[in-house]
Design an enzyme around this catalytic site. Structure first.
Site, PDB file in Angstrom:
ATOM      1  N   GLY A 150       0.789  -1.235   0.000  1.00 23.99           N
ATOM      2  CA  GLY A 150       0.000   0.000   0.000  1.00 23.99           C
ATOM      3  C   GLY A 150       0.815   1.276   0.000  1.00 23.99           C
ATOM      4  N   CYS A 194      24.873   1.421   4.626  1.00 18.66           N
ATOM      5  CA  CYS A 194      25.917   1.618   5.623  1.00 18.66           C
ATOM      6  C   CYS A 194      26.131   0.308   6.369  1.00 18.66           C
ATOM      7  CB  CYS A 194      25.493   2.720   6.583  1.00 18.66           C
ATOM      8  SG  CYS A 194      26.859   3.384   7.489  1.00 18.66           S
TER       9      CYS A 194
END
Ligand code: PLP
Length: 385
Positions: A200, A326
């Site tokens: 959604g 990261c």
């Protein structure tokens, strides 16, 4: 200028029309759909309406083939777990190296539990290696899961062709269409996938609602057990307001595609891309330019780190995303960019801009105007130049 949001592949704003549609299900129609009394009984029909709206957007013949979930991740898990558990370890699992972690981690789980799992490669433009797929399919029955479109580069896989290859080999085919739904015209009556995941919050409905299309006859072990909601395929009291919101968002996405508005988004994306390539030195586009989502561009700024670009963009009110993750303190390029074999100096500077139906030309002009200053400043500081 107000903040400019160009990170719509991460999440989208909830459309005001969707919020309006959801409100009565918090305020008045808050009954449990499984209850026998009128509080509950009256809301079931709205769940069914939303199911029909989702089915319509993706061309499903029968709304009962749609099961509501909590997100795209759950839909992907349900597909892989459901089929792998139902069919057993005799079935090889085939996926690609550029999938979302919701698929990769799930497939790797099955690898640890005795299934043979293969990750197909892509070329420098992010295109799937179909010969490798055919070769892997030739050695026995398989469950195949490939994305419809990539979240980082926007590259669209040739799903019709993949589907045909898998079906001809007698395999089961699931597609993660989380990024494709609402941006591309999809019709599962013509593209015979067995399962399709959607979410959604990528199509202007809220976070916390998703769905999976399961073609009739697909063998699937129930992933979430408990009550008999969703015809026993996904237990748990239905999230009625969000289901209604997803239905409305699908309805709006259908109109958006039917009226050709994604062409307007693509024109703005092209303007942004060309503006950056023309005005910023040493920039290249990552991915197959001819087969991309209309709203996405992934641009590498050589010799610059993507994170620094994002930081400076954020400073001037622009939200984008980088193709880096990261990991343990080091800025590693993402698995998608690495799988494409993008050279180190480009991979680190890969930046994704993803637009939406709400993006304006004025916003794009602002980014084009400000990007060269940011790129030049960072390049002057780069240790690689
Ligand atoms: N698959 C793809 C291709 C995605 O881009 C995402 C989210 O970014 C997901 C799956 C996961 O969807 P969700 O955030 O609804 O769990």
């Amino acid at each position: 200028m107000k903040n400019i949001y160009l990170d719509n592949n991460a999440t989208t704003c909830v459309a005001p029309e969707v919020i309006k549609e959801m409100m009565p299900y918090f305020e008045e129609l808050w009954g449990n759909p499984s209850s026998m009394h009128f509080f509950g009984g009256q809301v079931q029909q709205y769940i069914e309406l939303a199911r029909a709206q989702v089915a319509e957007l993706i061309g499903a013949a029968d709304p009962s083939e749609i099961v509501f979930t909590s997100c795209g991740t759950e839909s992907n898990n349900m597909a892989i777990y459901g089929v792998a558990e139902a069919l057993g370890s005799g079935y090889k699992i085939i996926t690609t190296r550029v999938e979302h972690p919701a698929i990769l981690a799930t497939c790797r789980h099955f690898k640890e539990h005795g299934h043979e799992v293969v990750e197909i490669g892509v070329d420098g433009n992010g295109r799937i290696n179909l010969e490798e797929l055919k070769k892997e399919l030739s050695s026995g029955p398989a469950i195949v899961s490939t994305m419809w479109a990539n979240n980082e580069t926007g590259v669209i896989f040739p799903i019709d062709e993949i589907c045909e290859i898998v079906k001809n080999a007698g395999g089961i085919f699931h597609t993660d269409a989380v990024q494709a739904v609402g941006k591309l015209s999809i019709n599962v009556s013509e593209t015979p996938v067995d399962m399709l995941s959607l979410s959604g919050h990528k199509i202007h409905a809220p976070k916390g609602i998703g769905a999976i299309y399961i073609r009739k006859g697909t063998k699937l072990k129930t992933f979430m057990t408990g009550g008999h909601q969703e015809r026993g395929r996904r237990a748990g009291t239905e999230n009625v307001p969000y289901i209604v919101g997803l239905g409305k968002a699908c309805n709006m996405a259908k109109e958006f595609i039917a009226s050709g508005q994604e062409t307007t988004v693509a024109k703005l994306r092209d303007k942004l891309e060309q503006g950056i390539l023309a005005n910023c030195l040493d920039t290249t586009v990552n991915g197959d330019i001819a087969h991309r989502l209309p709203n996405t561009t992934n641009i590498s700024f050589q010799y610059i780190e993507g994170e620094s670009i994002l930081y400076h963009l954020s400073d001037i009110g622009v939200a984008a995303s980088s193709g880096s993750a990261c990991t343990s303190g080091s800025l590693e390029p993402s698995h998608v960019i690495r799988a494409m074999g993008v050279p180190f100096t480009s991979a680190h500077g890969s930046t994704r801009f993803s637009l939406s139906r709400y993006t304006t030309e004025k916003e794009i002009d602002y980014v084009i105007e400000n990007m060269p200053t940011i790129a030049n400043r960072l390049r002057e500081m780069s240790p690689f130049v």
